[in-house]
Every structure is written in C-alpha cells, then in structure tokens.
Scaffold this motif. Structure first.
Motif, short mmCIF file in Angstrom:
data_model
loop_
_atom_site.label_atom_id
_atom_site.label_comp_id
_atom_site.label_asym_id
_atom_site.label_seq_id
_atom_site.Cartn_x
_atom_site.Cartn_y
_atom_site.Cartn_z
N GLN A 524 -22.63 -3.13 41.81
CA GLN A 524 -21.81 -3.06 43.02
C GLN A 524 -20.34 -3.23 42.69
OE1 GLN A 524 -22.94 -5.86 46.05
NE2 GLN A 524 -21.42 -5.11 47.53
N ILE A 525 -20.04 -4.20 41.81
CA ILE A 525 -18.65 -4.42 41.43
C ILE A 525 -18.09 -3.19 40.72
CG2 ILE A 525 -17.14 -5.77 39.90
CD1 ILE A 525 -18.94 -8.19 40.52
N GLY A 526 -18.89 -2.62 39.81
CA GLY A 526 -18.44 -1.44 39.09
C GLY A 526 -18.13 -0.29 40.04
N ARG A 527 -18.99 -0.07 41.02
CA ARG A 527 -18.77 1.02 41.97
C ARG A 527 -17.52 0.77 42.83
NH1 ARG A 527 -22.76 4.75 42.54
NH2 ARG A 527 -24.89 4.28 41.87
N LEU A 528 -17.36 -0.46 43.31
CA LEU A 528 -16.20 -0.79 44.14
C LEU A 528 -14.91 -0.64 43.34
CD1 LEU A 528 -17.55 -3.95 46.02
CD2 LEU A 528 -16.99 -1.73 47.05
N PHE A 529 -14.91 -1.15 42.12
CA PHE A 529 -13.72 -1.10 41.28
C PHE A 529 -13.35 0.35 40.97
CE2 PHE A 529 -11.23 -1.90 37.41
CZ PHE A 529 -10.51 -3.03 37.77
N VAL A 547 -15.59 1.94 32.96
CA VAL A 547 -16.47 1.42 34.01
C VAL A 547 -17.58 2.42 34.30
CG1 VAL A 547 -16.60 0.86 36.47
CG2 VAL A 547 -14.77 -0.10 35.10
N LEU A 548 -17.21 3.69 34.42
CA LEU A 548 -18.21 4.73 34.69
C LEU A 548 -19.20 4.85 33.55
CD1 LEU A 548 -16.04 7.58 36.29
CD2 LEU A 548 -17.35 5.79 37.45
N GLU A 553 -24.63 4.08 31.42
CA GLU A 553 -25.57 3.50 30.47
C GLU A 553 -26.55 2.56 31.20
OE1 GLU A 553 -23.50 1.79 27.11
OE2 GLU A 553 -22.19 3.52 26.96
N GLY A 554 -26.01 1.83 32.18
CA GLY A 554 -26.88 0.95 32.96
C GLY A 554 -27.91 1.74 33.75
N PHE A 555 -27.49 2.87 34.36
CA PHE A 555 -28.43 3.68 35.11
C PHE A 555 -29.50 4.27 34.19
CE2 PHE A 555 -24.83 4.56 38.33
CZ PHE A 555 -25.19 3.43 39.05
N TYR A 556 -29.08 4.68 32.99
CA TYR A 556 -30.07 5.18 32.03
C TYR A 556 -31.07 4.08 31.70
CZ TYR A 556 -32.22 6.26 27.60
OH TYR A 556 -33.15 6.43 26.61
N GLU A 557 -30.58 2.88 31.44
CA GLU A 557 -31.47 1.76 31.11
C GLU A 557 -32.43 1.47 32.25
OE1 GLU A 557 -33.52 -0.78 29.31
OE2 GLU A 557 -31.76 -0.13 28.16
N GLU A 566 -24.87 12.37 36.33
CA GLU A 566 -23.70 12.72 37.16
C GLU A 566 -22.43 12.04 36.64
OE1 GLU A 566 -22.15 12.37 41.79
OE2 GLU A 566 -24.24 11.91 41.28
N LEU A 567 -22.54 10.77 36.29
CA LEU A 567 -21.38 10.05 35.78
C LEU A 567 -20.97 10.57 34.40
CD1 LEU A 567 -22.15 6.35 36.78
CD2 LEU A 567 -20.63 7.97 37.91
N LEU A 568 -21.94 10.86 33.55
CA LEU A 568 -21.64 11.35 32.20
C LEU A 568 -20.89 12.67 32.25
CD1 LEU A 568 -24.96 10.45 30.36
CD2 LEU A 568 -22.74 9.35 30.07
#
Length: 866
Positions: A524-529, A547-548, A553-557, A566-568
């Motif tokens: 959430q913090i990453g998306r807001l930032f 941040v992206l 990497e977090g979404f992949y994990e 999409e982010l990549l």
C-alpha cells in the motif's frame, strides 16, 4: 588502481614516502622492523617529530619489501573512505586476473556492513602471491570508533602473509593484550626512536658541516636525541652568532622547544618566504597553483624549490615535485602562529584556497577551507555541488562532519537541511534525525517559509518515509502522509534520482527493497508513494522506478503475474531511455522468471540474451555475472547441467571459496549446480558459510533461499531432523512475508520436502502441530501443479493467457503494417524488446507469425476496426 566515476581518492596518499639521499641509516631499528614482520602487527608510537614516517620509509626503501602505504589525516575518519584507501594501497599487489573481482568488491562498500565487507576483503587478500606489508601512517588522526573496531577485527583475522604496521602519536584505541600474549605485537616507542650519539653525529655532519664535535655532543645531550630538535637546531645555528649560547638556551619540553625553534627558524627567513609559509599553511597539500592562489603571487613553484633546498620541513608527495605537504609538527606551528598573530591572513588564505580548489574540482579540500575561513555561504555552495558524488561514495560520516562545521545558528538551504536529516537516518541516529525533521516541519509551517515551503514539504515526505521505513514504523507512515500526498511536489533530484542499487541482482535484496520484507502495508505504501510521484511528473525518477521494481518483484513472489508484468513493462520502457544497470538487470531477471513459469521458455532465454548484450562492456562485469547466474538457473530447471556449468564458469567462483555476501546470488547458483551434480557436501559447506552473512545483513530473501537449499541437501543425505529444523526456519520467514514463488520454484523436490514437513508436525504432536505454519504450507502445496493440470494446460487451444493493454497496442501496430523499427520508436522500446514482446504475443495466441497473430486477434475481437 581502483578507479570509478565517483572516486576522488588522492593517490599521493597511497604512495610510499620519497626517500631522501642524505639520511642517517638506522640499522638497529631496521633490523627490529625486519624481525617484527614474522608477527601480526608492528606499532611505531611516539610524539610528533621523532622520525616515525622517515624510519618506515627508509626501512621499506632499503629492504625493497612489497609494501602498501596510506598517509592518514582527520578527513579519513570515515569507514568507507578509510577502507577504500586501504584497498587502493593494496591493489597493486592483487594479481591481474583477480583485479576485476577485487575492484568490484570495493565498490560494494557501504552497500554491505563493514564486517561483511571485511570478510570478503580478507578473502581476496588471501590470494596475495607473496608476503607484503601495509603501513597506516598517522593513525592517531582517526577518531571514528567504528574504524577502530573494524581495524581490530581486520588485524585479528587478516591473512598471515600480510603484516600491518601502524605509526601513531598515541597508544592504540583498541585492546592489544591478546597479540602481546601471543608474541605477535612489536612496539617501537619514543625511547627507541631517539638518536644515539653516533646517529646524532652522522645527522649533524650531513646537516651542518660547520658544527664542531663538541657542539654535536652538547646538542645531543640537550635534545636527548630528539630528531626534529636536532634538525631545528642545525638550521638555526647557521645564522647564530654565538653558537655556544644558543645551545645553552636550548632545553625544555619537546613541544615547547619545537615552538621556540620554529620561531627561531621562521623569524630568520626573508619576509617574502615567511609570508609564503604563513599563507600556505592553510593548505592540506601544496602545489604551485594552490600556492599562487593563497599568496596572490605567481612564484609558487620557485618558492617551493627554495623551501626544499633549505630543508624546511617540506615533504614531497610524488616523484615529480608537483605536490608537497609540510611536516605535521611544522604545519601545526605555522597554523597556530597565523591564527593567533594574524587571523585576517588565516581567513583570507583559507577563502582564497577554497575558491581556487573549488574551481579545480578539489571540493573535499575546498569545503574544509571554506569552513575554516568562516565563509559558510561558499562552504554550502561547494557542499551542494559535491554532495551527490559523496552520497554515491557512501561517505556519510564525511558529509556529517562538514555539516557539523557550520555554526548552530547557520540557516541552511532547504535541500541541505533535508540532506542532513537524511544522513542522520541512514547512519541510524534516530533521535537526531527526528529532532532535525521536527525543526524542518516547523519551518515548513512557518509563514516565513516562502518559496521553500513546497520544497521542504516534498523533501520531508521523502526523508520521513526513509526514517519510518528504516525503523519499520509503517503505521506511523500512514499517519504522517495522510493529507499531504496530494500536495506532494518533489523538486530535488538529489533525493529522487539517487541510485539505490549498485550491487544486487534484485531490488528486493537491497536495503531500499527492505531485503525481502513483504506485507500488505509495504504494498500500500509503495502504491501511494509511486502514485504521488507519477501525478506530479516524476514517474521516471529513479526512486519511483525502484519502488515499481520492488513492487513488481513482490507481485511475482506473491504469484500475481499480471500485476508484475504490467509494472515491468513500464520500467523497461524507462530503462531504454536512461540505462541504469541496477534497475535494468533486476527488471530483466524478474521478466525472465515470469516468462519461464508462464511456460514461455524461449522468451525467457531470449530476454536474458538481450539483457546480456545490453550490459556487455567494461564496468558492468558485476551485472553480466548476475545475468550469467540467471541463465544457469534456467538451464538447471530444464535439466541442462552442462550448459549451466558453462554459465557458472563465467562467474569465476569455486566450491572451495569463502563466499562473500555481495555475491550471494552467484554462490547460491553454484550451490544449485553442485546439488544437480550430486556434490552435496560441497554445497552444504558453502551454504553453512553463507547463512551467518545473510543473517548479519538481515536478508530475509537470502535466508529463505539458503534454508530451502540446505533442507533439501540435508534430507537427501539422510539428516532428516536437521533438514526439518532448517526448513522450519525458512517456512517461518516465508509465512511472515507471504512468500510463494520462492517455494514453488523448487518444483517437485520442494513439494516432497513440504509434505515431509507436514508429516513431521503430526509426528511431533498429532492433530495439532503449528497451526499457522500448517495452514501456510498446505496453501503452498495446493499451488503446486499436478501432472493432470500440466497436461491440460499444455494441450489447451486458444488464448492461454490474456493479452495486456500494451500488448494489444503493439499488435494493433503490427496490423497497421508498421516495421519493428517504427514500432520501437512509437513505443519507446528497443527493436530487440519489440521482438521479445512480439514472441510473447505469438505464444499467448498460439501462432508463429505476424499474419497469424493479427487473424487470431481479430477472431477474438481484440483489435479495433478502422
């Protein structure tokens, strides 16, 4: 030499002293130094003026030992700077074929802790082909406790073939009793450094041919063999009318005698030479150009020659007579004299030096001179200009030392005040950071803030976010950021284009990526930032892209492939315009994993091939290595052990190594290869050494991967109980962070291991076990595909995976007949990326050509009609 874009090392500081021809040979002390080399450490300890540096220089010159030298000063009380100078001094002793790895290691500091860096550094030094000596001269100038601790650690664990010599005016600031007890420490103190009568006679004979033997004996008695006292007396006696009376007056404490005799020497010089000495005392080191700047004359070179010919305590710093410094004791005398008797000259000389040095790009020295001269505006301007480079070098204590040089009442610019607070954060000084931020927040609320208000607010969000993230205070971040994100308007590239990754193959492994921490809060913090940055035009700033990347990497994990892809894609487009290896390589490795585990294996290989071509070239060896590791992992997953072995060979690492943390990813790849080769013992030995390093660095991602590999190998070798214990540790980290792919990537081997783990829980306490981990492990097992599901997926016709909006746009351009080159221009991609994305689209549609892709997409209604 270790050269990098950020390096501003003064190479004269790592040169051996230039030996003078007319020196008294000190055979008794040289013999003692030679014997001492068999031990661990030699300490040459005495006050200023006892000939410590001269003795060590003479020893190394006469014996022609392989030696490295660092001349230390107050500015080196920075762990990063200190160890970089030590590494630079030792670099000529490193074999040519190992130099690249050595330089790569040095550049990782301070990205890793001092202990981890030193472990790897000493491992490199174990490969020295011959015994060597490292001299750290003037160690008393170092006041940073962290350096003392790290040096004591280095002395205790350094390679046997490297002998350390410290020269200092004071006792060592760390315990030495253990080395004394083992007879590994040799001390040469002031009493041993004093000239004997014979040495004094030889010295005076060279220095003053007019002195009679009884004069020499009396001088030796009066100076008690103190070398600088003899030198000063010899110079003064040249002009003395009554030598007997002069010698009789010559007595007292060494420092008092020095001040007296320096005064005698300087007072007897011509006025222009005296003024030259006083003015140039503001300089840390002298060359003709800097001397001209502070004296306002144009005869700097000739004046330096005159000083040298008079033996006036001028120490050459190179073989070309370009750079010099004054003897430390003489420099102290001159500076104190000028400060007391002519403060106006002291200030003007420092300011002239600061302006001249800044114009030449010698900003370290320029800032020191500006602060000494009291021109804080000039000091701040130089600091603003220099701060980005010093930040890249990681010399945070140096920056803080400069900030501490400003009087408390000085009002720094918003950017510099924010930088100071940021430095307190990254050096772990939470209380000072908080206090500094509170003052800045009050300034931002003040009606007098004016144009600085918005700059302060945007910078405060960045620094406060770093503070709360560093100490894991996520809830406080939400409270702090609430209501200000919409006003967020970053303007300072110093913070927002800081490169957070110089050494890691994945952003999640960096401190910025929280070293593997994952949670709903961090997402959430990453998306807001990122949203705030993008709304205000900073979408392609490095901080946003990192941040992206961390989110991707977090979404992949978390097995959320669509969101990761999409982010990549956004990151890859930006990376095409501005190449940053620390961002580009993690992006490509993550994309490779997405392709591989989506069944697009050719695309996975092509992605790494293209990335490898992009990073090829000098300076990018560390990144080429990470890509070779990633390729080896693909080969291992498809069972191609020989191909994996070829990629690992490029890494130049072996099972017998002492692995270093900065190459954990590479060594884990080697462990995977050793496992495939059934070399369990060698792999386990490496993993056992890697685990404490990962724990010390707080790398959750590393600890989990290490634990899983260990558990698999232990189980395979029949050590079932130890395997389950190790696996439980990895599961605990995985459960706390919601890890999925780290476990699924192990395939059938990890699946079987997890089933054994559940069985072991039931055996320990049937029907109970650890409820949390049981649920987590059961959830992981449900995600492993069975043979039936794999066969269905492989045989499925039509669209296996939906196309993204970006892929549909690319396909629409293909429909319009655009060439790959034109598509690359329109979408801001490389032609290679267009080919990769086109292949990905073909794979999703189950086709093999442009025409077939367009027909299939139209049949599915994916393309708009003209």
């Amino acid at each position: 030499m270790i050269r990098s874009p950020e390096s501003v090392l003064l190479y004269s500081k790592t040169r051996l002293p230039v030996a003078r021809k007319s020196l008294v040979e000190r055979s008794r002390l040289i013999e003692r130094l030679e014997l001492a080399v068999q031990g661990r450490l030699t300490l040459v300890s005495a006050p200023a003026g006892f000939g410590k540096t001269t003795l060590l220089g003479q020893w190394l010159s006469l014996t022609e030992r392989d030696a490295s030298w660092v001349s230390l000063e107050e500015a080196d009380s920075d762990p990063v700077r200190f160890w970089r100078y030590a590494a630079e001094a030792l670099s000529p002793l490193i074999e040519t074929d190992e130099r690249q790895e050595y330089e790569q290691l040095v550049r990782t500091f301070p990205g890793v802790s001092a202990s981890t860096f030193l472990d790897a550094f000493m491992n490199r030094l174990c490969n020295l082909s011959r015994p060597a000596v490292l001299v750290l001269d003037d160690y008393h100038a170092i006041t940073e406790p962290r350096i003392h601790d790290s040096l004591a650690y280095f002395i205790e664990h350094k390679p046997f073939g490297l002998h350390l010599v410290l020269s200092s005016r004071s006792e060592l600031p760390f315990p030495v009793s253990r080395w004394i007890a083992r007879d590994e420490l040799t001390v040469i103190d002031a009493s041993q450094l004093l000239f004997t009568a014979e040495e004094a006679e030889g010295f005076c004979r060279e220095a003053s041919s007019f002195l009679e033997p009884h004069h020499v004996r009396k001088l030796h008695e009066r100076t008690e063999g103190w070398i600088t006292g003899l030198q000063l007396a010899s110079i003064s006696l040249r002009e003395a009318e009554d030598r007997e009376a002069f010698i009789d007056r010559f007595k007292g404490h060494h420092r008092h005698v020095a001040d007296y005799l320096f005064h005698e020497v300087v007072a007897g010089l011509p006025e222009e030479m005296r003024h030259f000495l006083y003015a140039t005392s503001a300089l840390r080191r002298l060359d003709a150009k800097s001397c001209d700047a502070v004296t306002g004359r144009a005869d700097g070179r000739s004046m330096l020659e005159r000083l040298k010919s008079r033996n006036l305590f001028l120490v050459p710093l190179d073989d070309y007579d370009d750079w010099f410094r004054y003897h430390r004791l003489f420099a102290d005398f001159l500076r104190n004299r000028v400060k007391e008797s002519d403060p106006k000259l002291w200030r003007s000389a420092n300011l002239a030096a600061a302006e001249s040095l800044a114009a030449r790009g010698l900003l370290d020295e320029a800032i020191d001179c500006a602060l000494a001269g009291g021109d804080y505006d000039l000091a701040e301007r130089c600091l603003e200009r220099h701060a980005p480079d010093v930040l890249k070098r990681g010399e945070f204590p140096t920056l803080l030392r400069w900030f501490d040089g400003f009087p408390p009442e000085t009002k720094l610019s918003a950017d510099m005040a924010l930088l100071r607070a940021f430095l307190y954060v990254v050096t772990g000084q939470r209380e000072l950071a908080g206090r500094c931020l509170e003052q800045l927040e009050a300034s931002a609320r003040s009606p007098d803030a004016g144009e600085d208000r918005q700059r302060l607010r945007s910078g405060l969000l960045f620094v406060r976010s770093n503070l709360l993230f560093t100490f894991g205070e996520f809830e406080q971040w939400f409270a702090f950021s609430d209501g200000i994100l919409d006003e967020f308007l970053p303007r300072n590239p110093l913070f927002f284009n800081f490169n957070y990754n110089l050494t890691e193959p994945l952003a999640r492994r960096t401190a910025f990526g929280l070293k593997g921490v994952l949670s709903a809060q961090t997402e959430q913090i990453g998306r807001l930032f990122a949203g705030a940055l993008e709304r205000h035009g900073w979408g392609e700033s490095l901080i946003n892209l990192y941040v992206l990347q961390a989110l991707a990497e977090g979404f992949y994990e978390w097995d959320r492939f669509e969101e990761s892809a999409e982010l990549l894609e956004r990151i890859e487009r930006a990376a095409h315009r501005s190449f940053v290896p620390g961002l580009f390589v993690p992006c490509r490795i993550t994309q490779t994993n997405l392709y591989w585990f989506s069944g697009q294996r050719e695309l996975a290989h092509e992605t790494l091939d293209e990335a490898e071509a992009r990073v090829a070239g000098p300076g990018n060896e560390i990144w080429s290595g990470f890509l070779a590791s990633a390729k080896a992992r693909l080969h291992l997953m498809e069972g191609s052990t020989n191909l994996a072995k070829k990629e690992v060979a490029k890494l130049r690492i072996e099972a017998k190594d002492r692995p270093s943390y900065h190459r954990e990813y590479d060594y884990l790849t080697l462990c995977r290869l050793l496992s495939a080769q059934r070399k369990e013992a060698e792999a386990l030995r490496l993993l056992q050494r890697m685990k404490p390093q990962a724990a010390r660095e707080g790398s959750l991602a590393g600890l989990t991967e290490i634990g899983l590999l260990q558990a698999e190998l232990l189980d395979r070798t029949g050590q079932r109980a130890e395997a389950m214990k190790t696996l439980r540790e990895a599961i605990a980290i995985g459960e706390a962070n919601g890890y999925v792919r780290t476990f699924l990537e192990g395939g059938v081997r990890t699946e079987k291991l997890l089933r054994k783990y559940l069985a072991s829980l039931d055996q320990e306490n049937p029907g109970s076990g650890i409820a949390g981990s049981r649920t987590y492990v059961s959830g992981l097992l449900a995600r492993f595909p069975d043979d039936a599901r794999e066969e269905v997926a492989a045989a499925q016709g039509g669209l296996i995976e939906p196309l993204t909006r970006a892929e549909i746009r690319l396909l629409d351009l293909i429909r319009l007949g655009e060439s790959n080159k034109r598509i690359a221009e329109i979408l801001s991609l490389s032609e290679g990326s267009v080919k990769v994305y086109s292949s990905r689209i073909y794979g999703k549609l189950g086709v093999s050509s442009r025409t077939q892709a367009v027909i299939a997409a139209q049949r599915l209604g994916l393309l708009r009609e003209d």
